[in-house]
Design an enzyme around this catalytic site. Structure first.
Site, PDB file in Angstrom:
ATOM      1  N   HIS A  71       0.854  -1.200   0.000  1.00 50.73           N
ATOM      2  CA  HIS A  71       0.000   0.000   0.000  1.00 50.73           C
ATOM      3  C   HIS A  71       0.885   1.243   0.000  1.00 50.73           C
ATOM      4  O   HIS A  71       1.271   1.756   1.050  1.00 50.73           O
ATOM      5  CB  HIS A  71      -0.915  -0.008   1.226  1.00 50.73           C
ATOM      6  CG  HIS A  71      -2.058   0.949   1.117  1.00 50.73           C
ATOM      7  ND1 HIS A  71      -3.376   0.564   1.162  1.00 50.73           N
ATOM      8  CD2 HIS A  71      -2.087   2.296   0.962  1.00 50.73           C
ATOM      9  CE1 HIS A  71      -4.159   1.625   1.045  1.00 50.73           C
ATOM     10  NE2 HIS A  71      -3.392   2.696   0.927  1.00 50.73           N
ATOM     11  N   HIS A  97       1.229   4.863  -2.419  1.00 53.06           N
ATOM     12  CA  HIS A  97       0.677   5.664  -3.515  1.00 53.06           C
ATOM     13  C   HIS A  97       1.770   6.392  -4.291  1.00 53.06           C
ATOM     14  O   HIS A  97       2.625   7.059  -3.697  1.00 53.06           O
ATOM     15  CB  HIS A  97      -0.309   6.699  -2.967  1.00 53.06           C
ATOM     16  CG  HIS A  97      -1.579   6.110  -2.446  1.00 53.06           C
ATOM     17  ND1 HIS A  97      -2.724   6.021  -3.206  1.00 53.06           N
ATOM     18  CD2 HIS A  97      -1.895   5.572  -1.231  1.00 53.06           C
ATOM     19  CE1 HIS A  97      -3.692   5.461  -2.489  1.00 53.06           C
ATOM     20  NE2 HIS A  97      -3.209   5.185  -1.286  1.00 53.06           N
ATOM     21  N   ASP A 129       1.552   9.079  -6.152  1.00 56.29           N
ATOM     22  CA  ASP A 129       1.509  10.531  -5.973  1.00 56.29           C
ATOM     23  C   ASP A 129       1.722  10.933  -4.525  1.00 56.29           C
ATOM     24  O   ASP A 129       1.677  12.115  -4.195  1.00 56.29           O
ATOM     25  CB  ASP A 129       0.197  11.119  -6.499  1.00 56.29           C
ATOM     26  CG  ASP A 129      -1.039  10.435  -5.937  1.00 56.29           C
ATOM     27  OD1 ASP A 129      -0.898   9.381  -5.283  1.00 56.29           O
ATOM     28  OD2 ASP A 129      -2.161  10.937  -6.153  1.00 56.29           O
ATOM     29  N   GLY A 144      -9.696   7.732  -2.566  1.00 54.87           N
ATOM     30  CA  GLY A 144     -10.342   9.026  -2.375  1.00 54.87           C
ATOM     31  C   GLY A 144     -11.249   9.016  -1.161  1.00 54.87           C
ATOM     32  O   GLY A 144     -11.187   8.121  -0.321  1.00 54.87           O
ATOM     33  N   HIS A 186      -9.765   0.553  -0.524  1.00 50.21           N
ATOM     34  CA  HIS A 186      -9.662   1.376   0.679  1.00 50.21           C
ATOM     35  C   HIS A 186     -10.966   1.244   1.468  1.00 50.21           C
ATOM     36  O   HIS A 186     -12.037   1.603   0.971  1.00 50.21           O
ATOM     37  CB  HIS A 186      -9.456   2.853   0.314  1.00 50.21           C
ATOM     38  CG  HIS A 186      -8.068   3.199  -0.115  1.00 50.21           C
ATOM     39  ND1 HIS A 186      -7.570   2.873  -1.353  1.00 50.21           N
ATOM     40  CD2 HIS A 186      -7.073   3.851   0.548  1.00 50.21           C
ATOM     41  CE1 HIS A 186      -6.317   3.321  -1.448  1.00 50.21           C
ATOM     42  NE2 HIS A 186      -5.990   3.914  -0.309  1.00 50.21           N
ATOM     43  N   GLU A 245     -10.974   3.050   6.889  1.00 50.44           N
ATOM     44  CA  GLU A 245     -10.020   4.118   7.213  1.00 50.44           C
ATOM     45  C   GLU A 245     -10.797   5.343   7.674  1.00 50.44           C
ATOM     46  O   GLU A 245     -10.699   5.757   8.825  1.00 50.44           O
ATOM     47  CB  GLU A 245      -9.146   4.452   6.013  1.00 50.44           C
ATOM     48  CG  GLU A 245      -8.135   5.554   6.286  1.00 50.44           C
ATOM     49  CD  GLU A 245      -7.413   6.024   5.020  1.00 50.44           C
ATOM     50  OE1 GLU A 245      -6.368   6.675   5.164  1.00 50.44           O
ATOM     51  OE2 GLU A 245      -7.906   5.751   3.906  1.00 50.44           O
ATOM     52  N   ASP A 277       1.644   3.922   2.975  1.00 49.34           N
ATOM     53  CA  ASP A 277       0.563   4.725   2.400  1.00 49.34           C
ATOM     54  C   ASP A 277       1.139   5.829   1.519  1.00 49.34           C
ATOM     55  O   ASP A 277       1.092   5.745   0.295  1.00 49.34           O
ATOM     56  CB  ASP A 277      -0.347   5.287   3.481  1.00 49.34           C
ATOM     57  CG  ASP A 277      -1.688   5.765   2.934  1.00 49.34           C
ATOM     58  OD1 ASP A 277      -2.032   5.395   1.796  1.00 49.34           O
ATOM     59  OD2 ASP A 277      -2.388   6.508   3.642  1.00 49.34           O
TER      60      ASP A 277
END
Length: 372
Positions: free
Chosen positions: A25, A27, A29, A186, A213, A216, A312
């Site tokens: 996990h 990302h 970006d 998102g 996701h 969370e 993350d």
């Protein structure tokens, strides 16, 4: 390739960067180098709060400590803004892999949302191809530097954008060219997986894996939807599954009673992609407290859930996988065997053929044995 101060297993001189690891996990970006953002922003005309790389890194960490996932996600406006060209995507992807390799990662799944990178004329397919080119360059560079690493793309659809079917089709078009799985990302609350049921039906019909996701920024209903509507094989974060666990004191000990949902996740070995630092930043564990000691990770681990530890967003949390492992080892008195379990859990949950997962587990065990 970036270098950093090593993180040691508490009470030892073992640098955790030396251990072979799996990153599930992480990302794209959320893992840019601050210096790269400064350079790409200058070329793209993107305004930054500062052009000093160190100060910019500190700014991201500060803004990410909001206690809200929605606020946390706003920091991505800058990173995605400098990832709108083929050159920008290739560079970020290449450096991403180099940084993973320097951290000891030998299998990394890199998730990102192609639909967020179309502002300067690229098509969805062109963005995926650009990222794949960068990833392959990064693997070559890492191997030339003496690191062994493999990577795969997790293509994400943004929950609020209602382009799930289109992005699922995109992932399937590239399943033999670097894409290994699907994700939705998102704002979680108010955007359940059921909004993209057609996408998940298509993926299931084509036997293509999904991680979602869930658990969370929303609770048990979100997790339930990820499993029933999204047919998720893993849960992105999933920490609020602990809401379905009741711990009580009986005699001299404590007893945990699992609800049906928690029992299902545990019994079927559905991996939880926990990200300790990020979970604190976004308030994912706020109902239990505000420190790492309050994180349900240890409860879930002790109860036998397939817990994995992840970053993350390395930029926003100012972290690495080695640092996250050092943090949880220090807080919960984990030893090398515990960290090995986390890595084997991640290897078993990787979106790879079973033979590759077995080889990955063997490499992890071998690397940990050498470290003893």
């Amino acid at each position: 390739m970036t270098t950093a101060t090593p993180h040691h297993l508490p009470g030892t001189d073992l640098a955790l960067e030396q251990l072979p690891k799996v990153s599930l996990h992480d990302h794209l970006d959320g893992g840019l180098r601050p210096a790269t953002i400064v350079e790409l922003a200058a070329d793209a005309g993107v305004e930054l709060p500062t052009t000093d790389a160190d100060e910019l890194g500190a700014w991201f960490a500060e803004k990410s400590n909001s206690g809200s996932l929605v606020e946390y996600l706003k920091t991505f406006d800058i990173t995605t803004a400098v990832m709108q060209t083929r050159e920008g995507l290739e560079r970020v992807a290449r450096e991403f892999v180099e940084d993973l390799a320097a951290d000891g990662v030998i299998w990394g799944e890199i998730r990102w949302a192609p639909e967020q990178h179309l502002a300067r004329g690229l098509s969805l397919d062109e963005t995926v191809e650009a990222v794949q080119e960068g990833l392959e360059q990064g693997v070559d560079a890492a191997r030339n530097a003496g690191h062994r690493i493999r990577v795969g793309q997790l293509v994400s659809a943004m929950r609020h954008a209602d382009r799930g079917l289109e992005i699922a089709e995109l992932a399937l078009r590239h399943r033999d060219a670097g894409v290994v799985g699907f994700d939705i990302a998102g704002a979680e609350a108010g955007f359940p997986p059921s909004r993209m049921r057609d996408a998940f039906e298509l993926l299931a019909a084509n036997f293509f894996p999904a991680t979602i996701h869930a658990g969370e920024a929303d609770g048990l209903d979100s997790i339930r939807g990820a499993l029933t509507d999204g047919r998720a094989l893993r849960l992105g974060h999933g920490v609020r599954l602990a809401e379905d666990i009741e711990v009580s004191t009986e005699g001299d000990g404590q007893v945990a009673r699992l609800g049906r949902l928690a029992e299902w996740v545990k019994d079927r070995g559905i991996a939880l992609e926990t990200s300790p630092s990020s979970n604190l930043q976004t308030g994912a564990i706020a109902q239990w407290g505000t420190t790492l000691a309050d994180h349900p990770l240890d409860l879930l681990y002790q109860l036998g859930f397939r817990v994995t530890v992840n970053t993350d967003n390395r930029l926003m949390s100012g972290t690495t996988l080695s640092r996250e492992l050092a943090l949880v080892a220090d807080e919960f008195a984990y030893d090398l065997d515990d960290l090995l379990v986390f890595q084997l859990n991640a290897a078993e949950a990787a979106f790879l053929p079973v033979e590759d997962r077995e080889a990955l587990a063997d490499a992890i065990i071998e690397g940990f044995e050498k470290a003893r």
